[in-house]
Every structure is written in C-alpha cells, then in structure tokens.
Design an enzyme around this catalytic site. Structure first.
Site, PDB file in Angstrom:
ATOM      1  N   ARG A 217       0.861  -1.186   0.000  1.00 51.55           N
ATOM      2  CA  ARG A 217       0.000   0.000   0.000  1.00 51.55           C
ATOM      3  C   ARG A 217       0.894   1.231   0.000  1.00 51.55           C
ATOM      4  O   ARG A 217       1.899   1.288   0.722  1.00 51.55           O
ATOM      5  CB  ARG A 217      -0.904   0.026   1.250  1.00 51.55           C
ATOM      6  CG  ARG A 217      -2.085  -0.926   1.186  1.00 51.55           C
ATOM      7  CD  ARG A 217      -3.121  -0.543   0.117  1.00 51.55           C
ATOM      8  NE  ARG A 217      -4.229  -1.474   0.040  1.00 51.55           N
ATOM      9  CZ  ARG A 217      -4.296  -2.531  -0.759  1.00 51.55           C
ATOM     10  NH1 ARG A 217      -3.297  -2.808  -1.583  1.00 51.55           N
ATOM     11  NH2 ARG A 217      -5.364  -3.304  -0.755  1.00 51.55           N
TER      12      ARG A 217
ATOM     13  N   ASP B 123       4.453  -0.551  -6.940  1.00 48.35           N
ATOM     14  CA  ASP B 123       3.196  -0.879  -7.615  1.00 48.35           C
ATOM     15  C   ASP B 123       2.060  -0.073  -6.999  1.00 48.35           C
ATOM     16  O   ASP B 123       0.924  -0.140  -7.469  1.00 48.35           O
ATOM     17  CB  ASP B 123       2.905  -2.381  -7.481  1.00 48.35           C
ATOM     18  CG  ASP B 123       1.676  -2.798  -8.275  1.00 48.35           C
ATOM     19  OD1 ASP B 123       1.612  -2.446  -9.473  1.00 48.35           O
ATOM     20  OD2 ASP B 123       0.766  -3.431  -7.700  1.00 48.35           O
TER      21      ASP B 123
ATOM     22  N   GLU C 147      -2.461   7.484  -4.880  1.00 44.00           N
ATOM     23  CA  GLU C 147      -2.831   6.869  -6.169  1.00 44.00           C
ATOM     24  C   GLU C 147      -4.312   7.024  -6.525  1.00 44.00           C
ATOM     25  O   GLU C 147      -4.680   6.930  -7.697  1.00 44.00           O
ATOM     26  CB  GLU C 147      -2.440   5.386  -6.184  1.00 44.00           C
ATOM     27  CG  GLU C 147      -3.265   4.516  -5.250  1.00 44.00           C
ATOM     28  CD  GLU C 147      -2.827   3.051  -5.267  1.00 44.00           C
ATOM     29  OE1 GLU C 147      -1.634   2.786  -5.093  1.00 44.00           O
ATOM     30  OE2 GLU C 147      -3.702   2.186  -5.467  1.00 44.00           O
TER      31      GLU C 147
ATOM     32  N   HIS D  46      -0.632  -0.279  -9.717  1.00 49.21           N
ATOM     33  CA  HIS D  46      -1.378  -1.217  -8.864  1.00 49.21           C
ATOM     34  C   HIS D  46      -1.876  -2.427  -9.674  1.00 49.21           C
ATOM     35  O   HIS D  46      -3.066  -2.739  -9.678  1.00 49.21           O
ATOM     36  CB  HIS D  46      -2.543  -0.502  -8.178  1.00 49.21           C
ATOM     37  CG  HIS D  46      -2.916  -1.124  -6.861  1.00 49.21           C
ATOM     38  ND1 HIS D  46      -3.192  -0.405  -5.730  1.00 49.21           N
ATOM     39  CD2 HIS D  46      -3.047  -2.436  -6.485  1.00 49.21           C
ATOM     40  CE1 HIS D  46      -3.489  -1.222  -4.734  1.00 49.21           C
ATOM     41  NE2 HIS D  46      -3.412  -2.466  -5.178  1.00 49.21           N
TER      42      HIS D  46
HETATM   43  P1  NAI Z   1      -1.747 -11.190   5.120  1.00 49.63           P
HETATM   44  O1  NAI Z   1      -2.810 -10.694   6.020  1.00 49.63           O
HETATM   45  O2  NAI Z   1      -1.718 -12.633   4.757  1.00 49.63           O
HETATM   46  O3  NAI Z   1      -0.307 -10.827   5.735  1.00 49.63           O
HETATM   47  C1  NAI Z   1       0.036  -9.580   6.242  1.00 49.63           C
HETATM   48  C2  NAI Z   1       1.157  -9.814   7.252  1.00 49.63           C
HETATM   49  O4  NAI Z   1       1.649  -8.541   7.679  1.00 49.63           O
HETATM   50  C3  NAI Z   1       0.681 -10.566   8.513  1.00 49.63           C
HETATM   51  O5  NAI Z   1       1.514 -11.672   8.758  1.00 49.63           O
HETATM   52  C4  NAI Z   1       0.803  -9.518   9.608  1.00 49.63           C
HETATM   53  O6  NAI Z   1       1.126 -10.065  10.877  1.00 49.63           O
HETATM   54  C5  NAI Z   1       1.949  -8.658   9.060  1.00 49.63           C
HETATM   55  N1  NAI Z   1       2.048  -7.350   9.696  1.00 49.63           N
HETATM   56  C6  NAI Z   1       1.069  -6.570  10.210  1.00 49.63           C
HETATM   57  N2  NAI Z   1       1.600  -5.453  10.735  1.00 49.63           N
HETATM   58  C7  NAI Z   1       2.936  -5.537  10.561  1.00 49.63           C
HETATM   59  C8  NAI Z   1       4.021  -4.692  10.903  1.00 49.63           C
HETATM   60  N3  NAI Z   1       3.844  -3.526  11.548  1.00 49.63           N
HETATM   61  N4  NAI Z   1       5.272  -5.089  10.572  1.00 49.63           N
HETATM   62  C9  NAI Z   1       5.480  -6.252   9.931  1.00 49.63           C
HETATM   63  N5  NAI Z   1       4.483  -7.094   9.569  1.00 49.63           N
HETATM   64  C10 NAI Z   1       3.230  -6.735   9.881  1.00 49.63           C
HETATM   65  O7  NAI Z   1      -1.817 -10.279   3.827  1.00 49.63           O
HETATM   66  P2  NAI Z   1      -1.305 -10.625   2.359  1.00 49.63           P
HETATM   67  O8  NAI Z   1      -2.371 -11.334   1.608  1.00 49.63           O
HETATM   68  O9  NAI Z   1       0.045 -11.232   2.433  1.00 49.63           O
HETATM   69  O10 NAI Z   1      -1.203  -9.161   1.735  1.00 49.63           O
HETATM   70  C11 NAI Z   1      -0.252  -8.216   2.183  1.00 49.63           C
HETATM   71  C12 NAI Z   1      -0.623  -6.857   1.628  1.00 49.63           C
HETATM   72  O11 NAI Z   1      -0.440  -6.857   0.213  1.00 49.63           O
HETATM   73  C13 NAI Z   1      -2.110  -6.484   1.790  1.00 49.63           C
HETATM   74  O12 NAI Z   1      -2.360  -5.911   3.059  1.00 49.63           O
HETATM   75  C14 NAI Z   1      -2.318  -5.494   0.699  1.00 49.63           C
HETATM   76  O13 NAI Z   1      -2.059  -4.202   1.216  1.00 49.63           O
HETATM   77  C15 NAI Z   1      -1.252  -5.845  -0.334  1.00 49.63           C
HETATM   78  N6  NAI Z   1      -1.819  -6.317  -1.606  1.00 49.63           N
HETATM   79  C16 NAI Z   1      -1.458  -5.664  -2.762  1.00 49.63           C
HETATM   80  C17 NAI Z   1      -1.947  -6.077  -3.984  1.00 49.63           C
HETATM   81  C18 NAI Z   1      -1.555  -5.399  -5.275  1.00 49.63           C
HETATM   82  O14 NAI Z   1      -2.177  -5.655  -6.311  1.00 49.63           O
HETATM   83  N7  NAI Z   1      -0.534  -4.572  -5.280  1.00 49.63           N
HETATM   84  C19 NAI Z   1      -2.913  -7.194  -4.073  1.00 49.63           C
HETATM   85  C20 NAI Z   1      -3.173  -7.846  -2.806  1.00 49.63           C
HETATM   86  C21 NAI Z   1      -2.649  -7.400  -1.624  1.00 49.63           C
END
Ligand code: NAI
Length: 333
Positions: A236, A260, A265, A298
């Site tokens: 993000r 990305d 954005e 994105h």
């Molecule tokens: P997820 O929920 O499986 O994993 C997120 C991880 O971040 C969790 O393990 C959590 O404990 C950790 N986390 C939370 N706060 C933290 C901190 N302060 N420091 C370090 N780690 C922390 O989410 P997932 O599916 O892996 O997605 C991650 C991110 O990717 C999403 O939140 C979204 O913002 C982004 N995303 C981007 C996309 C794109 O098209 N560019 C598409 C899908 C997701």
C-alpha cells in the site's frame, strides 16, 4: 433477486464478474466511477455494494449507503483500509473481502519489478526496438547471494520470500506474528525492523496499511537502510512517506525503487491520463523523473487466476450475505 452495485469497475472486472453472475442468481449493476460519499446515492435500492482498493467508505459514505438500503459491503480485494470498519459495525453492515486470491500473482510481480529495474529490461526493450544494441548503462547486479528484508510474512510475504530463496538470496523477515515453522523450513531469520534495515540489499513490503503502519518507511528508516539498497512496495502506498523517499533518492542513498502502489494513487492509478499530457501530482511526477524508479499502476494482482478467484469468492460472499458468518469462510471482517 439481490441487486449489487459495483464501483470502480474496468472491462476486465466486468468480463469475469458477468460470467459469475449468471450462475449466482444476482443482478449486477456496474459503475466505472469510485464509491465515495458523493456517489453513494447511486447505490440506493441495492442490497450490496462491491468495491475495490481506491473506493472510500468512510462513516459518511456508509451512512448514506445504509439509508439507501445497502446491507453488505463486499470488497473484491484483500486490503480493507478503505472501509471504516468501526462505523460499518455500528451501522449493522456486513463487510466481506477476498482474503487470498493469488498471493503468487503479487509475489511474482514483486520479482518482475525488481528484476526489470535492476537488469534495466525496460531500457533495453526500448533501445533494441530502435536498433540500438549498445549495453552502456545497463549494468545490474546478481540477486544470488544478496540479502533481502521481507516486512510482513503473511500469504504474499511468504511467497515472495520463497522466490527470493530460490534465487539464492538470504532472507531476513519482520512480522509481529512470526511463522516460526515456515521460517525454519525456508531458512528465513526473523529480526527487529531496525536490525534488518542496515543489513539488506533489498527491502520488500508485504504488510497491510493500518494506523500503526502508516509511513512505517520514513526518513528515519531510509537513513538506516544501506547505501545503494533497493525498496520494493507492492502493498500500500501510504506505508511509505513519499516526501522522504524523494529526498533519499535525491541524495542518491537508495539504489532503486520499484512501486506498484503510491501514497496518493486514488484518482490517478487505473485511469488513462495520457490525453491530458501532464500529471497534476507533483510528487508522482518527480518520482517518475528518476531513472532508478519504476512504477506500475497497482497491477500486481492482475492475472487471470487472481481475477477468476476474486469473482468466485466475491460472488459466493454476495450470495451468502444473509447466512451466518461461519458460511462466509473467514471472509467477514
Ligand atoms: P496477510 O494478512 O496474509 O499478511 C500480512 C502480514 O503482515 C501478517 O503476517 C501480519 O502479521 C503482518 N504485519 C502486520 N503489521 C505488521 C508490521 N507492523 N510489521 C510487519 N508485519 C506486519 O496479507 P497478504 O495477503 O500477504 O497481503 C499483504 C498486503 O499486500 C495487503 O495488506 C495489501 O495491502 C497488499 N496487496 C497488494 C496487492 C496489489 O495488487 N498490489 C494485491 C493484494 C494485496
């Protein structure tokens, strides 16, 4: 039949959603504009709204939706920072999302961006098409043997870490909920963020945007990063302080930046602004002027597999919104 109003839709969304509509017994109404408090009246009479990453469902918008009869907000994405969940709960709305549609799509795009930037593929592609076969200025570095910091080892972060391990990189990770068994199996070491920053050649962000993670990467963080290191953000935009990023690039402290996502954005990404010939956002324009910055709009999620999974889970969430949350397979927020 339940009526669903979709916002910020593009032809590729409509194509896969329409294929799912027929079998789900739902009626879809597509809008290409974003859902905000100003556009919320267009949802009146709908049972649910289906939104994406740059719609803005603050308290005022949610209140208008409820007044118009909307009971369910179905996010067709994983991130949920665009919805005021406290307000939604108070207003009695169900909010669902697609928690995992293809972590591989995003993790693979992370590597695609990094490899393109480092090996200057975008420059080489343009050069060769003009019959310029010179290699001057195209020197990159081996990923093999480099140290990568993965911040956030959820579904996407773990996928990315495993790909980096496949390249022969050492992976250091940070997450408040460490996955110790997985880390042992993949020889990943968890460390504090400030310990990771000075050690890594590449820092890759895979954590959600929350009030706690807003501007996690700021001037202080950049100062701790190694001279010449690379930053990749496919999570993000607001995780990174853009002003501090530009300063760090101007000082030639960072070696490269692949994004990305971008802090501001909304209203820019996903749209074609080329006819205007100018970009109103000065910070984005400045970022795009650096030769060592690569930006995509994105698109990390944009694979056939991910789009079909988004359509499948969103339709299931919409069909079952009257059911108890246990039927919504952990998609309820
Ligand atoms: P997820 O929920 O499986 O994993 C997120 C991880 O971040 C969790 O393990 C959590 O404990 C950790 N986390 C939370 N706060 C933290 C901190 N302060 N420091 C370090 N780690 C922390 O989410 P997932 O599916 O892996 O997605 C991650 C991110 O990717 C999403 O939140 C979204 O913002 C982004 N995303 C981007 C996309 C794109 O098209 N560019 C598409 C899908 C997701």
């Amino acid at each position: 039949m339940k009526v669903i109003s979709f916002y910020d839709t593009k032809p590729y969304d409509r194509e896969v959603m329409l294929a799912a509509e027929a079998s789900a017994g739902l009626e879809f109404r597509f809008h290409d504009f974003r859902l905000t408090v100003e556009s919320a009246a267009t949802a009146a009479g709908s049972d649910a709204v289906c939104v994406f990453v740059n719609d803005k469902l603050d308290r005022a918008c949610l209140t208008k939706l409820v007044e118009g009869g909307v009971k369910h907000v179905a996010l067709r994405c994983a991130g949920f920072n665009q919805v005021d969940l406290v307000a939604a709960r108070e207003l009695g709305m169900v909010v669902t999302r697609v928690p995992a549609y293809s972590p591989h799509a995003v993790a693979e795009h992370t590597l695609a961006l990094l490899l393109t930037l480092n090996r200057k593929i975008h420059r080489a592609y343009n050069r060769v098409r003009e019959f310029n076969f010179s290699l001057a200025g195209l020197v990159g570095f081996d990923l093999y043997g480099k140290t990568v910091g993965i911040i956030g080892t959820g579904k996407i972060g773990r996928c990315a870490a495993e790909i980096f391990r496949g390249f022969g990189c050492q992976v250091l990770a940070n997450d408040p909920c460490p996955q110790e068994d997985w880390a042992r199996a993949h020889q990943v070491r968890y460390l504090a963020l400030d310990v990771i920053l000075p050690q890594v050649d590449i820092l890759s962000l895979h954590l959600p945007l929350t009030p706690q993670t807003y501007h996690l990467i700021d001037g202080r963080t950049f100062a701790l990063m190694k001279q010449g290191s690379y930053l990749v953000n496919t999570s993000r935009g607001k995780l990174v302080d853009t002003g501090a990023l530009i300063q760090s690039l101007k000082r030639m402290h960072l070696g490269g930046v692949a994004l990305d996502v971008y802090e501001e954005e909304e209203g820019i990404f996903f749209e074609d602004h080329s006819a205007m010939g100018l970009l109103g956002d000065d910070e984005l324009a400045r970022l795009l002027s650096f030769p060592n910055v690569l930006v995509t709009s994105h698109q990390a999620f944009l694979t056939n597999e991910a789009l079909h999974e988004i359509a499948r889970v969103t339709t299931e969430n919409l069909s079952r919104s009257g059911a108890s949350s246990e039927f919504l397979k952990g998609t309820v927020l």
